[in-house]
Design a protein around this motif. Structure first.
Motif, PDB file in Angstrom:
ATOM      1  N   ILE A  95      -4.122  -5.477   7.931  1.00  0.00           N
ATOM      2  CA  ILE A  95      -3.438  -5.580   9.083  1.00  0.00           C
ATOM      3  C   ILE A  95      -2.114  -5.752   9.060  1.00  0.00           C
ATOM      4  N   PRO A  96      -1.325  -4.848   9.623  1.00  0.00           N
ATOM      5  CA  PRO A  96       0.270  -5.004   9.544  1.00  0.00           C
ATOM      6  C   PRO A  96       0.698  -5.471  11.127  1.00  0.00           C
ATOM      7  N   PHE A  97       1.211  -6.879  10.790  1.00  0.00           N
ATOM      8  CA  PHE A  97       1.642  -7.517  12.066  1.00  0.00           C
ATOM      9  C   PHE A  97       3.002  -7.600  12.212  1.00  0.00           C
ATOM     10  N   GLY A  98       3.774  -6.825  11.625  1.00  0.00           N
ATOM     11  CA  GLY A  98       5.134  -6.707  12.042  1.00  0.00           C
ATOM     12  C   GLY A  98       5.898  -5.217  11.479  1.00  0.00           C
ATOM     13  N   ARG A  99       7.248  -5.011  11.782  1.00  0.00           N
ATOM     14  CA  ARG A  99       7.822  -4.029  11.060  1.00  0.00           C
ATOM     15  C   ARG A  99       8.648  -4.057   9.874  1.00  0.00           C
ATOM     16  N   ASP A 100       9.476  -5.219  10.026  1.00  0.00           N
ATOM     17  CA  ASP A 100      10.243  -5.275   8.921  1.00  0.00           C
ATOM     18  C   ASP A 100       9.933  -6.147   7.826  1.00  0.00           C
ATOM     19  N   SER A 101      10.492  -6.112   6.578  1.00  0.00           N
ATOM     20  CA  SER A 101      10.205  -6.738   5.529  1.00  0.00           C
ATOM     21  C   SER A 101      11.110  -8.162   5.695  1.00  0.00           C
ATOM     22  N   PHE A 102      10.412  -9.298   4.922  1.00  0.00           N
ATOM     23  CA  PHE A 102      11.205 -10.581   5.362  1.00  0.00           C
ATOM     24  C   PHE A 102      11.503 -11.065   3.934  1.00  0.00           C
ATOM     25  N   HIS A 103      12.417 -12.185   4.006  1.00  0.00           N
ATOM     26  CA  HIS A 103      12.562 -12.877   2.747  1.00  0.00           C
ATOM     27  C   HIS A 103      12.211 -14.277   2.734  1.00  0.00           C
ATOM     28  N   PHE A 104      11.883 -14.940   1.727  1.00  0.00           N
ATOM     29  CA  PHE A 104      11.458 -16.186   1.710  1.00  0.00           C
ATOM     30  C   PHE A 104      11.588 -16.473   0.350  1.00  0.00           C
ATOM     31  N   GLY A 105      12.707 -17.697   0.278  1.00  0.00           N
ATOM     32  CA  GLY A 105      13.078 -18.221  -1.013  1.00  0.00           C
ATOM     33  C   GLY A 105      13.638 -16.999  -2.155  1.00  0.00           C
ATOM     34  N   GLY A 106      14.194 -16.325  -1.652  1.00  0.00           N
ATOM     35  CA  GLY A 106      14.664 -14.982  -2.676  1.00  0.00           C
ATOM     36  C   GLY A 106      13.706 -14.038  -2.976  1.00  0.00           C
ATOM     37  N   ILE A 107      12.464 -14.076  -2.494  1.00  0.00           N
ATOM     38  CA  ILE A 107      11.428 -13.057  -2.571  1.00  0.00           C
ATOM     39  C   ILE A 107      11.282 -12.278  -1.178  1.00  0.00           C
ATOM     40  N   THR A 108      11.273 -10.972  -1.367  1.00  0.00           N
ATOM     41  CA  THR A 108      11.200  -9.987  -0.422  1.00  0.00           C
ATOM     42  C   THR A 108       9.796  -9.312  -0.250  1.00  0.00           C
ATOM     43  N   THR A 109       9.099  -9.874   0.949  1.00  0.00           N
ATOM     44  CA  THR A 109       7.649  -9.122   1.060  1.00  0.00           C
ATOM     45  C   THR A 109       7.442  -8.495   2.459  1.00  0.00           C
ATOM     46  N   HIS A 110       6.501  -7.724   2.244  1.00  0.00           N
ATOM     47  CA  HIS A 110       6.204  -6.974   4.001  1.00  0.00           C
ATOM     48  C   HIS A 110       5.301  -7.675   4.743  1.00  0.00           C
ATOM     49  N   PRO A 111       5.254  -7.392   5.849  1.00  0.00           N
ATOM     50  CA  PRO A 111       4.474  -8.048   6.812  1.00  0.00           C
ATOM     51  C   PRO A 111       3.144  -7.746   6.896  1.00  0.00           C
ATOM     52  N   TYR A 112       2.409  -7.426   5.735  1.00  0.00           N
ATOM     53  CA  TYR A 112       1.123  -7.214   5.443  1.00  0.00           C
ATOM     54  C   TYR A 112       0.589  -7.395   4.059  1.00  0.00           C
ATOM     55  N   LEU A 113      -0.361  -7.805   3.736  1.00  0.00           N
ATOM     56  CA  LEU A 113      -0.880  -8.052   2.298  1.00  0.00           C
ATOM     57  C   LEU A 113      -0.706  -6.806   1.412  1.00  0.00           C
ATOM     58  N   THR A 114      -1.419  -5.900   1.951  1.00  0.00           N
ATOM     59  CA  THR A 114      -1.352  -4.446   1.424  1.00  0.00           C
ATOM     60  C   THR A 114      -1.631  -3.271   2.336  1.00  0.00           C
ATOM     61  N   ASP A 115      -1.119  -2.339   1.869  1.00  0.00           N
ATOM     62  CA  ASP A 115      -1.507  -0.891   2.663  1.00  0.00           C
ATOM     63  C   ASP A 115      -2.115   0.101   1.851  1.00  0.00           C
ATOM     64  N   ILE A 116      -3.454   0.376   2.083  1.00  0.00           N
ATOM     65  CA  ILE A 116      -4.058   1.247   1.341  1.00  0.00           C
ATOM     66  C   ILE A 116      -4.358   2.374   2.395  1.00  0.00           C
ATOM     67  N   ASN A 117      -4.905   3.451   1.690  1.00  0.00           N
ATOM     68  CA  ASN A 117      -4.849   4.632   2.674  1.00  0.00           C
ATOM     69  C   ASN A 117      -6.464   4.834   3.133  1.00  0.00           C
ATOM     70  N   ILE A 118      -6.927   3.758   2.966  1.00  0.00           N
ATOM     71  CA  ILE A 118      -8.271   3.734   3.507  1.00  0.00           C
ATOM     72  C   ILE A 118      -8.482   2.349   4.108  1.00  0.00           C
ATOM     73  N   GLY A 119      -7.500   1.926   4.933  1.00  0.00           N
ATOM     74  CA  GLY A 119      -7.460   0.621   5.514  1.00  0.00           C
ATOM     75  C   GLY A 119      -8.869   0.488   6.589  1.00  0.00           C
ATOM     76  N   MET A 120      -8.989   1.655   7.507  1.00  0.00           N
ATOM     77  CA  MET A 120      -9.889   1.483   8.357  1.00  0.00           C
ATOM     78  C   MET A 120     -11.350   1.580   7.846  1.00  0.00           C
ATOM     79  N   ILE A 121     -11.462   2.303   6.806  1.00  0.00           N
ATOM     80  CA  ILE A 121     -12.734   2.083   6.098  1.00  0.00           C
ATOM     81  C   ILE A 121     -13.250   0.941   5.523  1.00  0.00           C
ATOM     82  N   TYR A 122     -11.912   0.196   4.993  1.00  0.00           N
ATOM     83  CA  TYR A 122     -12.294  -1.085   4.487  1.00  0.00           C
ATOM     84  C   TYR A 122     -12.600  -2.164   5.406  1.00  0.00           C
TER      85      TYR A 122
END
Length: 337
Positions: A95-122
């Motif tokens: 589930i994507p809960f934001g638009r932009d990547s964010f930075h945390f302690g020098g680590i850049t990450t996305h506002p979701y854990l993973t984006d898979i092309n069958i997310g809805m089936i999952y």
């Protein structure tokens, strides 16, 4: 490689903290909303305005004795609540809960854990697995009330999950993807791009099916207190009882998140001039709109009879969802060709 692992750990830890905190305080929020609708105060004793009530409830449930019926299937009885809770938590991974990547302690990450092309089936697959926890818990309890609640739940989930799945197909046709991230992106630019307008019938069907799948009033037949004591978790106590309780509220949040992504543009603002508001704020506001609707329905509507529930699912909602898919497919084909 190490940064990717650290980014995943940060997102997982953040998601678990936010989701479990939301689940705990949803119980408090529901009691407050229902009490105001019924002209009373609700929890007020533990902490200021009763804000520490979820913490007190958690301590109480953890400290209670864990009772297992003598004739129960002990192994399945113990594992069934976990089977209900874990799929609900895992659903938040896509589930994507934001638009932009964010930075945390020098680590850049996305506002979701993973984006898979069958997310809805999952998500649909995990919701199906969660139903097994209810069915197994009711059967393993070796109680007439529990098995009746479990059988009701099995029939109800099969009926309304089919409707929910069919209602989603129209959105997938419009979005051209099973990825929740891509579906969100396709709805950006203002509320007139949201799929709730061309898919209003699908939205209503999904919302009703979501209430039924989470066993909420007026579709709480599997745990009908006036008929089955507490239904499938009649014999549960202590921490195992709380796991079922947490699973119900976690599923409510998942249903709200999916409705937000599919029909209300996810993290997108309703007007381009409001884009200065952080996307995660828009996402949370939309989620809490749906959660308030869950509470409102509980305070307003009486429980349906079981035969009414099944007739409504199979004879009204299923034909409507099929018709919506057929009309959407024809219209999209005509426009694109």
């Amino acid at each position: 490689m190490l940064n990717d692992i650290l980014a995943a750990v940060v997102v997982i830890a953040g998601l678990l903290f936010v989701v479990l905190t939301m689940v705990a305080y949803l119980t408090y929020l529901e009691r407050k909303v229902l009490s105001f609708m019924q002209d009373r105060l609700g929890p007020m004793e533990v902490g200021p305005w009763g804000l520490l009530q979820p913490l007190a409830d958690g301590i109480k449930l953890v400290s209670k004795e864990d009772i297992i019926p003598q004739e129960a299937n002990k192994a399945i009885f113990k594992i069934a609540p976990i089977i209900s809770l874990v799929p609900a938590i895992l659903s938040f991974a896509v589930i994507p809960f934001g638009r932009d990547s964010f930075h945390f302690g020098g680590i850049t990450t996305h506002p979701y854990l993973t984006d898979i092309n069958i997310g809805m089936i999952y998500i649909l697959a995990l919701s199906s697995i969660g139903a097994y926890g209810i069915l197994l818990g009711g059967w393993a309890s070796n109680s007439k009330y529990s098995i009746m609640g479990a059988l009701r739940s099995a029939a109800q989930v099969i009926s309304y999950e089919l409707n929910a799945g069919m209602s989603i197909i129209g959105v997938l046709i419009l979005g051209g993807s099973l990825s929740l991230v891509q579906i969100e992106k396709a709805q950006q630019g203002g509320f007139w791009h949201w799929y709730i307008f061309p898919q209003i019938i699908a939205f209503v069907i999904y919302l009703i099916s979501g209430i039924a799948e989470t066993n909420r009033t007026p579709f709480d037949l599997p745990e009908a207190e006036s008929e089955l004591v507490a239904g499938f978790f009649t014999e549960y106590s202590g921490m195992r009882f709380s796991l079922y309780y947490l699973a119900e509220y976690a599923n409510m949040i998942v249903v709200s998140c999916v409705a937000t992504v599919l029909f209300l543009g996810g993290w997108g603002s309703p007007l381009p001039m409001l884009d200065f508001v952080p996307p995660v704020i828009w996402f949370m506001l939309k989620i809490y709109f749906f959660l308030f609707f869950f509470f409102w329905i509980r305070a307003t509507l009486p429980r349906l009879r079981y035969d009414q529930l099944m007739k409504f699912g199979w004879k009204i909602m299923l034909p409507l969802s099929f018709a919506n898919v057929i009309v959407t497919a024809f219209v999209v084909y005509a426009i694109r060709h």
